[in-house]
Design an enzyme around this catalytic site. Sequence first.
Site, PDB file in Angstrom:
ATOM      1  N   ARG A 132      97.446  43.526 -52.619  1.00  0.00           N
ATOM      2  CA  ARG A 132      95.916  44.398 -53.103  1.00  0.00           C
ATOM      3  C   ARG A 132      94.751  43.578 -52.021  1.00  0.00           C
ATOM      4  O   ARG A 132      94.202  44.389 -51.515  1.00  0.00           O
ATOM      5  CB  ARG A 132      95.771  44.101 -54.406  1.00  0.00           C
ATOM      6  CG  ARG A 132      94.211  44.427 -54.906  1.00  0.00           C
ATOM      7  CD  ARG A 132      93.703  43.934 -56.210  1.00  0.00           C
ATOM      8  NE  ARG A 132      93.941  42.537 -56.404  1.00  0.00           N
ATOM      9  CZ  ARG A 132      93.062  41.507 -56.038  1.00  0.00           C
ATOM     10  NH1 ARG A 132      91.980  42.128 -55.436  1.00  0.00           N
ATOM     11  NH2 ARG A 132      93.305  40.533 -56.197  1.00  0.00           N
ATOM     12  N   CYS A 247     101.786  44.635 -60.778  1.00  0.00           N
ATOM     13  CA  CYS A 247     100.893  43.923 -60.040  1.00  0.00           C
ATOM     14  C   CYS A 247     101.345  43.717 -58.601  1.00  0.00           C
ATOM     15  O   CYS A 247     100.536  42.919 -57.889  1.00  0.00           O
ATOM     16  CB  CYS A 247     100.455  42.820 -61.062  1.00  0.00           C
ATOM     17  SG  CYS A 247     101.772  41.271 -60.833  1.00  0.00           S
TER      18      CYS A 247
END
Length: 322
Positions: A132, A247
Site C-alpha cells: 500500500r 492487508c
Amino acid sequence: MNPRLDEPLRLGTRRSKLAMSQSGHVADAVRAITGRPVELVEITTYGDVSRENLAQIGGTGVFVTALRDALLRGEVDFAVHSLKDLPTSQPEELVIAAMPLREDPRDALVARDGLTFEQLPDGARIGTGSPRRMAQLNHYARTLGKRIETVAIRGNVDTRIGFVRDGELDAVVLAAAGLNRIGRSAEVTDFLSVDNVLPAPGQGALAVECLASDAELIAALGELDDPHTRAAVTAERSLLAALEAGCSAPVGALADLLADGQAVNEMRLRGVVGTLDGSTLVQLSTTGPVPQSYDEAMALGRELADEMLAKGAAGLMGERSL
C-alpha cells in the site's frame, strides 16, 4: 467482596516494544475500570518470528492467530491487537469489546538529514514492507516529477530506522501512531498528508478482544470504546473486505469525521488502490451521515468499494508481484 477482585486479568500481547507499550496503556485503563490487577502475557506470533516478506506469508492474521488461539484456550482473558493487523472476518467465539480512541492514523517519514518527502533526491531509496505504501509513495513521487526506489524491509522500529542511520536507505516509512506510542515521534522528518498517502484501514487504532461468552469482561472493556473510532474503522475495514483484499494488498482507506462548528455530523470515507509502481491509482471518496450502527458503517464501506470496483480497482489488485 467479589472473590475475583484479587484475581489478575491476563492480557495477551505480542512481545515487540510497540505491542508491549500499547498493551501497557490498555492494562492501566482496565485496572482503573475494574479495580483488578492486570498482568501482561507475552505471546510470540508467526509474524514476529518469520523473516519473510509480509505479502508472501499471507499478511493478514500473521500477528493475530497466536493471540486468538491463547484466548480460545483460556490462557489469557483478553488481547490487544493493532487493528490494521486483524483479518476482516471475525471468529464467532470472540468479540472486539473495545476500540479505544484512535492515535494519529498517518504514515510518517524518517529520512536522513532531516529531509521531507518533497526534499528527497531523485532516485532516493525508501524502505517499507507495505505494498500500500509502495503504490502511493511511487505515485506521490511521480506527481513531484521524480522517481524513487521502494525497498521491501521487515523488522521492528529500531531495525527499520537503523537502515537510515547506517546509510543503507535514504528514508523509511512507519506508522506515526507507533512512533508516538513508544515516544519516538521526534525522529519523524515528515508526517505524510493523507491527501497524498492514505493509511492502512484501521491504522492507529487498537482492538481489545475477548471471549464472546464473557459478558462481565465485555461490559468492563466496553468502557474503553470510542464510538467515533469504531464507526470510522468499521467503514474502512468494510471497504477492505468488499474489495476482497487482505492487508497484503495495496489498499488504503481513511474515514474522517467532519464537524460543522462543534457538532460532528458527517463522515467522509476515502479509499485508494493502485499498482505497486504508482502508475495507476483508483482513489475515490464518499461522504454521508456519521454511521449510528455497525450496519450503517459497513454499508458506507461497501458503497465506496462498489464505486472503486466499477472504476477498475479489481484489475489493479491482481498485481502481487513482490
